[in-house]
Design a protein around this motif. Structure first.
Motif, short mmCIF file in Angstrom:
data_model
loop_
_atom_site.label_atom_id
_atom_site.label_comp_id
_atom_site.label_asym_id
_atom_site.label_seq_id
_atom_site.Cartn_x
_atom_site.Cartn_y
_atom_site.Cartn_z
N ARG A 3 36.68 61.71 86.54
CA ARG A 3 37.50 62.02 85.88
C ARG A 3 37.14 63.40 85.08
NH1 ARG A 3 37.80 60.57 80.52
NH2 ARG A 3 36.34 58.88 79.98
N ARG A 4 35.95 63.80 84.94
CA ARG A 4 35.51 64.70 83.99
C ARG A 4 35.45 66.16 85.16
NH1 ARG A 4 31.05 63.10 79.67
NH2 ARG A 4 32.75 61.43 78.54
N VAL A 5 35.54 65.89 86.37
CA VAL A 5 35.48 67.00 87.33
C VAL A 5 36.43 68.09 87.20
CG1 VAL A 5 35.27 67.73 89.58
CG2 VAL A 5 34.01 65.78 88.97
N VAL A 27 37.27 75.01 88.88
CA VAL A 27 35.67 75.79 88.77
C VAL A 27 35.05 75.27 90.00
CG1 VAL A 27 33.94 75.95 87.32
CG2 VAL A 27 36.33 75.86 86.11
N SER A 28 35.36 74.03 90.37
CA SER A 28 34.40 73.33 91.35
C SER A 28 34.71 74.13 92.88
CB SER A 28 34.62 71.77 91.72
OG SER A 28 34.16 71.35 90.33
N LEU A 29 35.81 74.32 93.01
CA LEU A 29 36.36 74.96 94.19
C LEU A 29 36.07 76.51 94.40
CD1 LEU A 29 39.83 73.55 94.81
CD2 LEU A 29 37.79 72.92 95.94
N ARG A 30 36.11 76.99 93.06
CA ARG A 30 35.68 78.51 93.06
C ARG A 30 34.22 78.71 93.38
NH1 ARG A 30 38.55 79.68 89.05
NH2 ARG A 30 36.93 79.48 87.55
N ALA A 31 33.31 77.58 92.67
CA ALA A 31 31.91 77.82 92.62
C ALA A 31 31.33 77.29 93.77
CB ALA A 31 31.47 77.11 91.28
N GLY A 32 32.22 76.39 94.72
CA GLY A 32 31.38 75.73 95.77
C GLY A 32 30.47 74.76 95.60
N ALA A 33 30.67 74.07 94.39
CA ALA A 33 30.09 72.94 93.86
C ALA A 33 30.52 72.25 92.73
CB ALA A 33 28.65 73.35 93.43
N LEU A 34 30.31 70.83 92.48
CA LEU A 34 31.07 70.21 91.61
C LEU A 34 30.57 70.73 89.95
CD1 LEU A 34 31.06 66.58 92.87
CD2 LEU A 34 33.02 68.16 92.91
N HIS A 35 31.42 70.72 89.42
CA HIS A 35 31.44 71.30 87.98
C HIS A 35 32.39 70.22 87.12
CE1 HIS A 35 29.48 74.82 89.48
NE2 HIS A 35 29.15 74.96 88.23
N VAL A 36 31.79 69.76 85.90
CA VAL A 36 32.50 68.86 84.97
C VAL A 36 32.71 69.47 83.60
CG1 VAL A 36 31.44 67.06 86.12
CG2 VAL A 36 30.12 67.71 84.06
N ARG A 37 33.60 68.83 82.93
CA ARG A 37 33.85 69.33 81.58
C ARG A 37 33.15 68.26 80.81
NH1 ARG A 37 38.92 72.26 80.68
NH2 ARG A 37 39.83 73.09 82.55
N GLU A 38 32.80 69.15 79.60
CA GLU A 38 31.93 68.60 78.60
C GLU A 38 32.87 68.78 77.20
OE1 GLU A 38 27.87 69.57 77.37
OE2 GLU A 38 27.45 67.87 78.74
N HIS A 39 32.94 67.64 76.53
CA HIS A 39 33.73 67.92 75.27
C HIS A 39 33.04 67.67 74.10
CE1 HIS A 39 36.63 67.06 78.46
NE2 HIS A 39 37.70 67.83 77.74
N HIS A 40 33.36 67.85 72.85
CA HIS A 40 32.78 67.66 71.49
C HIS A 40 33.10 66.34 71.33
CE1 HIS A 40 31.13 71.56 70.21
NE2 HIS A 40 32.25 72.26 71.00
N ALA A 41 31.95 65.71 70.42
CA ALA A 41 32.14 64.53 70.16
C ALA A 41 33.08 64.44 68.74
CB ALA A 41 30.77 63.66 69.74
N GLU A 42 33.90 63.40 68.63
CA GLU A 42 34.76 63.44 67.26
C GLU A 42 33.86 62.78 66.03
OE1 GLU A 42 38.20 61.41 68.16
OE2 GLU A 42 39.26 63.20 69.00
N ALA A 43 32.91 63.42 65.62
CA ALA A 43 31.97 63.17 64.57
C ALA A 43 31.65 64.32 63.79
CB ALA A 43 30.75 62.50 65.23
N ASP A 44 31.23 64.10 62.48
CA ASP A 44 30.84 65.10 61.55
C ASP A 44 29.57 65.97 62.23
OD1 ASP A 44 32.74 64.31 59.74
OD2 ASP A 44 31.29 62.91 58.73
N ALA A 45 29.52 67.22 62.04
CA ALA A 45 28.63 67.95 62.41
C ALA A 45 27.54 67.58 61.57
CB ALA A 45 28.83 69.39 62.24
N ASP A 46 26.08 67.68 62.15
CA ASP A 46 24.94 67.42 61.46
C ASP A 46 24.17 68.48 61.25
OD1 ASP A 46 25.25 64.54 61.45
OD2 ASP A 46 24.54 64.34 63.72
N VAL A 47 23.69 68.85 60.05
CA VAL A 47 22.81 69.76 59.49
C VAL A 47 21.55 69.31 59.01
CG1 VAL A 47 22.82 71.93 58.06
CG2 VAL A 47 24.92 71.12 58.79
N LEU A 48 20.35 69.69 59.43
CA LEU A 48 18.95 69.13 58.95
C LEU A 48 18.47 70.43 58.29
CD1 LEU A 48 16.74 67.08 58.83
CD2 LEU A 48 16.15 67.86 61.19
#
Length: 440
Positions: free
Chosen positions: A215-217, A221-242
């Motif tokens: 479901r993330r494909v 973009v996959s048809l244009r690139a000729g290979a499967l690509h997936v969407r990656e989303h941000h996590a709903e969490a606070d940003a971590d700073v070290l």
């Protein structure tokens, strides 16, 4: 006898726990009796007239009731405070028959336990000003005291009181938060976490990998690139700073002082550790104000770190942890840093050795956004006592610049901290722009 009583007796010579006569009493009695007796034997009236008042006044002072145990109590003393002046209340109880009290109290003009003040025993309570111009741990008050009876013929003490310390937190300077993508307020924090998750905010489009859900494909973009690509989303969490603090070195602009030992304080004012702690406290306040999670790591002693958290209490824990790390600062052969995935890593170091550079580059290679804050004071001043001083200082500067350039080539944002915060603020604004990863 308890341990505290043995220590007090060792400091006071065994006299601090009771009233005892002074040399003035012995001289008054001896001289008065001697002059009266000698005048009577020699039939000299002037000797009797001189000795009798001295003897009578001494005897009158002796018959005056003197007793009790004098005490000095300190209340309303803040254990943690900011740089500057504060006030504390010292309660004085001289006991029965006491006339004067000599108490060591600060005068508010300089740091330390302060000079000795002569006060009437009936003062009751005294408000003293405590001044601290530098951050760190130090003695704020040590109310040593000596109580004197009538005419100073009987005294109680001197008593060496326990030293009351006070932690002065590092100063916080206003800095804008940067290097993290913003997100709408009211969700979790002001910035998105860099790690992938299941939110609706797009993070990246990448090639399909085993384990990715269909479901993330992204079919377009996959048809244009000729290979499967997936969407990656941000996590709903606070940003971590070290915040990674390098406490292994503390150097100043004077190269001749780098090998100096036996200093009374751990942190050198204006040195690299002083600048690093100030920068870390300022960055922590900026990111916590935006709702991000901030943690502290000590590269030399990992056990002194502070876990990630949010809010004002976390800022207090971080500033207190910075003081604790500075107090335990010392050389460690190999820095240690455990970086959580997706966290922004801020390394604060003078970068005078290769291990800390390798550690910073390794964090960047793992995919973390890394900010290297150079806290080496400059320009360096050569050692004037050796003809090789200018050459040695120049070699140190060249090696230092080579290390900074190596980090820039690996995608690390490098910025110099000069104590004012303006260069760091500008670097944060530039680095926040899309596609901008190198700051010179």
């Amino acid at each position: 006898m308890s341990r505290a009583e043995r220590v007090r007796e060792a400091f006071t010579g065994g006299r601090g726990a009771r009233w005892h006569p002074t040399d003035a009493l012995v001289r008054g009695v001896g001289l008065g009796v001697g002059m009266v007796v000698l005048g009577a034997l020699l039939h000299r009236v002037e000797l009797v007239l001189l000795g009798a008042p001295l003897l009578v006044s001494t005897l009158v002072a002796l018959v005056s009731p003197v007793g009790g145990t004098p005490s000095v109590r300190v209340r309303a003393l803040p254990r943690i405070g900011e740089v500057g002046s504060t006030r504390a209340t010292v309660e004085l109880d001289g006991g029965e028959g006491a006339e004067l009290m000599a108490v060591r109290l600060p005068d508010g003009r300089e740091e330390g336990v302060g000079p000795v003040h002569l006060l009437p025993a009936s003062a009751g309570a005294v408000t003293v000003a405590l001044r601290r111009d530098t951050w760190g741990q130090g003695a704020a008050l040590r109310p040593d005291h000596l109580v004197a009876g009538p005419d100073g013929l009987l005294v109680h003490g001197p008593v060496t009181a326990p030293e009351l310390g006070r932690t002065t937190l590092p100063p916080v300077r206003p800095l804008p938060a940067g290097l993290l993508p913003a997100r709408p307020l009211g969700l979790v924090g002001a910035h998105r976490a860099r790690r992938p998750g299941d939110s609706v905010e797009l993070r990246d489009i990448r090639a399909f990998q085993p384990g990715d859900r269909l479901r993330r494909v992204d079919w377009r973009v996959s048809l244009r690139a000729g290979a499967l690509h997936v969407r990656e989303h941000h996590a709903e969490a606070d940003a971590d700073v070290l915040l990674a603090l390098d406490t292994r070195l503390d150097v100043t602009a004077e190269v001749a002082d780098w090998t100096a030992t036996g200093r009374a304080v751990t942190v050198r004012p204006g040195g690299s550790l002083d600048l690093a702690v100030t920068a870390a406290a300022s960055l922590a306040a900026g990111y916590l104000r935006q709702g991000d999670r901030v943690a502290l790591a000590d590269l030399g002693r990992p056990q002194l770190g502070v876990r990630a958290g949010v809010g004002r209490r976390q800022l207090l824990r971080l500033r207190t942890g910075l003081v604790r790390c500075a107090r335990s600062a010392g050389w460690a052969p190999k820095p240690v840093l455990h970086v959580p995935h997706g966290a922004l890593v801020v390394v604060l170091s003078p970068f005078l050795d290769a291990p800390v550079v390798e550690l910073t580059v390794h964090a960047a290679r793992r995919g973390n956004a890394v900010l290297a804050v150079d806290v080496l004071p400059g320009p360096l001043t050569p050692d004037p006592e050796t003809p090789w001083g200018p050459g040695a200082a120049r070699i140190v500067e060249l090696e230092h610049e080579v290390r900074l350039e190596a980090m820039r080539r690996h995608g690390v944002v490098v910025v110099r901290w000069d104590g004012g915060g303006a260069p760091l603020a500008g670097a944060l604004r530039l680095a926040a722009r899309p596609g901008r990863r190198v700051v010179r």
